[in-house]
Design a protein around this motif. Structure first.
Motif, short mmCIF file in Angstrom:
data_model
loop_
_atom_site.label_atom_id
_atom_site.label_comp_id
_atom_site.label_asym_id
_atom_site.label_seq_id
_atom_site.Cartn_x
_atom_site.Cartn_y
_atom_site.Cartn_z
N VAL A 159 4.35 9.26 -3.52
CA VAL A 159 3.92 10.31 -4.75
C VAL A 159 5.17 11.48 -3.98
N ALA A 174 -6.93 7.21 -10.09
CA ALA A 174 -6.91 7.76 -8.49
C ALA A 174 -7.77 6.16 -7.90
N SER A 225 -9.64 0.24 2.05
CA SER A 225 -9.00 0.66 1.36
C SER A 225 -10.03 2.37 1.41
N MET A 285 -7.28 4.92 2.33
CA MET A 285 -6.10 4.27 2.00
C MET A 285 -6.34 5.31 0.71
N VAL A 286 -7.49 5.31 0.21
CA VAL A 286 -7.29 6.47 -1.51
C VAL A 286 -7.37 7.55 -0.88
N LEU A 319 -4.10 8.76 0.23
CA LEU A 319 -3.25 9.37 -0.72
C LEU A 319 -3.69 10.26 -1.55
N PHE A 320 -5.35 10.98 -1.52
CA PHE A 320 -5.89 12.66 -2.05
C PHE A 320 -4.96 13.43 -1.02
N VAL A 333 -12.52 -4.31 4.94
CA VAL A 333 -11.86 -3.96 3.87
C VAL A 333 -12.45 -2.74 3.17
N MET A 393 -1.33 10.57 -11.94
CA MET A 393 -2.08 11.06 -11.21
C MET A 393 -1.95 12.21 -11.03
N TYR A 394 -0.80 12.79 -9.89
CA TYR A 394 -0.81 14.25 -9.47
C TYR A 394 -0.62 15.52 -10.98
N ARG A 426 10.81 14.03 -21.81
CA ARG A 426 11.24 13.03 -21.28
C ARG A 426 11.00 12.67 -22.88
N LEU A 434 8.41 12.66 -6.65
CA LEU A 434 7.70 13.78 -7.38
C LEU A 434 9.03 15.32 -6.73
N ALA A 438 -2.85 13.04 0.69
CA ALA A 438 -0.58 13.32 0.51
C ALA A 438 -0.69 14.50 -1.26
N CYS A 439 -1.76 13.65 -2.20
CA CYS A 439 -1.65 14.78 -2.75
C CYS A 439 -1.37 16.74 -2.73
N ILE A 444 -5.63 -1.95 -4.83
CA ILE A 444 -5.25 -2.24 -3.47
C ILE A 444 -6.57 -2.61 -2.49
N LEU A 445 -7.66 -2.73 -2.79
CA LEU A 445 -8.63 -3.46 -2.16
C LEU A 445 -8.74 -4.64 -2.75
N MET A 501 -6.32 2.48 -9.12
CA MET A 501 -5.13 2.50 -7.67
C MET A 501 -6.29 1.62 -7.06
N PHE A 502 -7.49 1.95 -6.48
CA PHE A 502 -7.99 1.87 -5.19
C PHE A 502 -8.57 0.61 -5.30
N TYR A 542 7.93 7.16 -13.66
CA TYR A 542 7.33 7.60 -13.60
C TYR A 542 5.96 6.21 -13.03
N ILE A 554 1.35 -0.81 0.33
CA ILE A 554 0.38 -0.15 -0.05
C ILE A 554 0.81 1.14 -0.08
N GLN A 571 1.09 4.11 -3.27
CA GLN A 571 0.67 5.45 -3.04
C GLN A 571 2.04 6.78 -2.47
N GLY A 611 0.58 7.07 -8.82
CA GLY A 611 0.45 8.36 -8.05
C GLY A 611 1.22 9.65 -8.95
#
Lengths: 304, 536
Positions: free
Chosen positions: A243, A282, B13, B16-17, B20-21, B9, A265-266, B492, A247, B23-24, A289-290, A285-286, A259, A237, A241, A262
């Protein structure tokens, strides 16, 4: 037969309701914050993944368009491959080395000394991740970085590398961050697992001549399997996740070599204003992870 | 029990998502936090004189602009002035700019009910994310700095800023005597680079940035180099002489940051202007005179005038790959950004590097132990480059992409923007774009050249100001106009090519569909029927 004191203090229904009310009231602020900042953004992100949205004007419903694009998007698959490589490497080191550290500290005779070592190994946890990344950015600098300077200093010029600029080395370099990977949560998990092994089991093992490495393989490892499983799933996980590291350290480069989804997505959200597509990434990814979490829990249940 | 686990669960999850957001969103917002300065040193000049407010008229709206009249707005105008932000001196920045404060105070004296509030605590590294978040929440400052390419491209949604074109084309600047049309105060060769697909203008632009090769004079003297190179053949000769003396000739920032990406677009202009200059009439299908609007660039890709698969389009990559022989062995690294390259130059690890006119201040601060100078980057020449034409691209190495780029967030992005406030913001922009105030502000910083017609440049920069009258061509091959998605892929892929990961043909195959997609998006978003401009 006399009434027991406990029975005499049995709470009334009114009292019980009061206790429940108190519990609910104490939990309520936490739940409000949790729903507002965790569940709602996550749930709304799933909704936005079916839209074209620039984060400014109203979103436009586009059905599965973002997902159809994602399936055909070579950059997404490339980023997925990168993150899987990174995950495998990271998880291996984040399981093996903290476990070794935990075994070493556990083997130290004297509780006080164990406490000192444990504290020393958990102390780095208080260093913010951003600081760690900046330090590693300096370590990897090809010109004046610590690593290349060290190799040059001991005459091993052949080992001097462009650590983050070489396509083949950038993912291994990301994995190497945090060397010697001992400190942190996994160390504490394993250490706690080892402490939970009943003392008489260890005593009998000692009497039977099962010591040293044999004890580690015959007793310690089997009895800390649940810690390994937890560390494994948390490791997956965390890497999926992560980033911040790419970054700040590589920007996903060189090219697309570091690359990860995460990061993709950013960039889609905050650089290209494609919030709909970013939330589709996202959501995928969810789901990943699930699925991993479900698989892990099933395995644990089978073992139980 | 099983159900409970399932729920657990799901919840896990979701968290977690969500995290993640979170964190962004937290991002990297290292604050440069300039502080408000109370200093009001007049740097040798004084702000513009009193305004003539005889025009009268109503306070305007975007649909029916009216001439500026008496301002009815009372209150603050929040303003972010980027590099011109007046700040207190610090050890790292002992002589910060102060002129904007002086100009603001003069403006406030004219309009006692208005206060110019220079906003502080603006993140330096992730400014666009910060501004976008503010815009989304309707909390953007009243006047902001923004790169024009971010306004015409994908970074900021169209409509998040006020279109200033109608105001600039129909109103006089009352602070400039005799001016009848505000837009006449700007060099049209620069304005041409700013107009969006439908002719919109999202900002007022008042400075010019030039890029050049910065070189170590001592190393040049040691290598017996007495003349600066004017073409690529001479440049390679210089590199060889430096290499013979044991020096690494030069470096180019190739990191994975916006700054390095920008540098490639700067360099690209030199080549694209030269390679495609003779095709300008075919490219400027909608009548642009010196550079193309995003829509014209999109049409050029649709018509095949710009064709990524055409060997000419990516030819200069090959040219630069050959140059890597004269660069440090680790020239390609995500950490090899502009700052790293500057450090290498200051520490005498390289003899030359590519930078902008803003480098002068950085170099003065670094105070190197050697003399340094600057010369223009060599342009393509027909004798050594099979695609080179006779078109001069010398002037395309600079442009209106510096710090004097100010826009007004629209009412959607700034809920406090009333008609009265908009009038006040426009008036403030007019005040700072008088030749006197523009010169005062830009010359105080010393990194750029003021570009309002009638402005005076610092000694040494007059030639740049004069060159703006030449109305020289500037073509960038779509690297900036096709949007950040294309630019990111372009950069890139360029890195991968330099790192020997892919060939030029593979690079073209990767980029061609992306250019096509970007062109389609620009055409669709513009809402313009371009069928008459497309080849059948």
């Amino acid at each position: 037969m006399s009434k027991s004191p406990v029975a005499a203090r049995k709470p009334s229904i009114k009292n019980k309701n009061y206790q429940i009310l108190c519990a609910v009231l104490f939990l309520l602020p936490t739940f409000i914050v949790l729903v507002s900042f965790s569940y709602y953004p996550a749930a709304s992100a799933i909704g936005y993944s079916f839209t074209r949205w620039d984060g400014f004007f109203d979103p436009v419903f586009v059905g599965l368009e973002n997902y159809a694009r994602l399936v055909k998007d070579p950059i997404f698959w490339l980023s997925l491959r990168n993150v899987l490589l990174w995950s495998v490497g990271s998880i291996v080191v984040s399981l093996i080395f903290p476990y070794l550290g935990a075994e070493l500290v556990f083997s130290v005779k004297g509780k006080r000394l164990q406490y000192v070592y444990r504290s020393l190994l958990t102390l780095p946890m208080i260093v913010p991740a951003v600081v760690t990344i900046e330090i590693w950015s300096f370590i990897y600098n090809p010109e004046y970085g610590l690593l290349n300077t060290f190799f040059r200093g001991i005459g091993l010029e052949a080992l001097v590398q462009n650590w983050l600029g070489n396509s083949a080395l950038v993912i291994p370099s990301l994995i190497f961050i945090g060397f010697p990977w001992i400190s942190g949560l996994n160390f504490l998990l394993f250490y706690a697992g080892l402490q939970n092994i009943p003392g008489d089991v260890l005593e009998y093992a000692k009497l039977d001549g099962c010591g040293g490495f044999r004890r580690v393989f015959a007793i310690d490892l089997p009895l800390t399997v649940s810690q390994f499983k937890l560390a494994l799933i948390l490791g997956i996980i965390n890497t999926l996740q992560n980033v911040t590291t790419p970054l700040l350290l590589t920007g996903g480069g060189p090219g697309y070599d570091s690359y990860v989804p995460g990061l993709y997505m950013y960039y889609e959200a905050f650089t290209r204003s494609n919030f709909g597509y970013a939330t589709a990434i996202a959501t995928v990814m969810f789901v990943m992870i699930l699925i991993l979490t479900i698989i892990s829990m099933r395995i644990q249940r089978k073992d139980a | 029990m099983f159900k409970l686990r399932k729920i657990a669960v799901l919840l896990l999850s979701l968290i977690m998502v969500a995290s993640l957001f979170a964190a962004c969103n937290s991002g990297d917002s290292g604050s440069t936090a300039p502080t408000t300065s109370s200093q009001s040193e007049a740097a040798g000049e004084t702000p513009a004189e009193n305004p003539s407010t005889d025009d009268g008229g109503e306070t305007g709206d975007a649909d029916s602009p009216s001439p500026a009249g008496e301002l009815t707005y009372k209150g603050d105008i929040t303003f972010y002035a980027q590099a011109y932000q007046p700040v207190e001196p610090t050890e790292a920045k002992p002589n910060p700019p102060t002129a904007f404060r002086t100009v603001a105070e003069a403006y406030q004296a004219l309009h006692p009910d208005i206060k110019i509030d220079f906003i502080t605590s603006v993140p330096g590294d992730d400014y666009n994310t910060w501004l976008k978040t503010k815009l989304s929440a309707g909390m953007a400052p009243d006047v902001v700095w923004a790169q024009n390419s971010n306004l015409t491209g994908e970074t900021f949604p169209k409509g998040s800023m006020v279109d200033l074109r109608s105001y600039m084309d129909s109103r006089p600047n009352p602070y400039v005597e005799g001016n009848t049309v505000w837009n006449d105060l700007f060099h049209q060769s620069l304005q041409d680079q700013l107009y969006d697909s439908n002719g919109e203008l999202w900002q007022v632009n008042g400075d010019f940035v030039a890029t050049a090769v910065v070189y170590n004079m001592d190393m040049f003297a040691e290598a017996g180099i007495t003349e600066i190179p004017e073409n690529w053949t001479e440049f390679i000769e210089v590199c060889k002489k430096l290499q013979e003396k044991g020096h690494t000739p030069w470096a180019f920032p190739l990191g994975n940051d916006a700054d390095s990406m920008d540098k490639v677009t700067w360099l690209g202009r030199l080549f694209y202007t030269n390679y495609y200059g003779e095709d300008f009439d075919k490219l400027a299908v909608m009548g642009s005179e010196t550079s193309l609007t995003p829509l014209e660039v999109a049409i050029a890709f649709k018509n095949g005038t710009y064709d990524v698969r055409d060997p000419k389009y990516l030819h200069f990559w090959q040219f630069l790959k050959e140059q890597t022989a004269y660069m440090p062995t680790d020239f390609l690294s995500p950490t090899q950004n502009g700052k790293a390259v500057l450090n290498m130059f200051v520490n005498e690890n390289i003899a030359m590097y590519f930078d902008g006119s803003w480098a002068t201040n950085d170099l003065k601060l670094a105070n190197p132990s050697f003399e340094f100078g600057m010369f223009p980057f060599p342009v393509p020449e027909q004798s050594t480059d099979s695609y080179a034409t006779s078109v001069s691209s010398k002037n395309s190495i600079g442009g209106p992409s510096a710090a004097f780029q100010f826009a007004i967030p629209s009412q959607m992005g700034n809920k406090s923007l009333s008609d009265e406030k908009l009038e006040a913001c426009l008036d403030w922009l007019m005040y700072i774009t008088t030749p006197e105030n523009n010169s005062l502000i830009v010359n105080d910083l010393g990194s750029f050249v003021p570009t309002v017609v009638g402005a005076t440049a610092q000694p040494g920069s007059e030639a740049i100001l004069e060159s703006l009258n030449d109305r020289a061509l500037m073509l960038e091959g779509g690297t900036m106009t096709l949007g950040v998605t294309y630019l990111d892929a372009y950069y890139r892929t360029y890195q991968e090519y330099l790192g020997d990961k892919i060939t030029l043909e593979e690079a073209a195959e990767r980029l061609a569909p992306l250019a096509e997609q970007a062109a389609d998006k620009i055409i669709t978003d513009s809402g313009v029927d371009v069928s008459q401009y497309l080849n059948s």
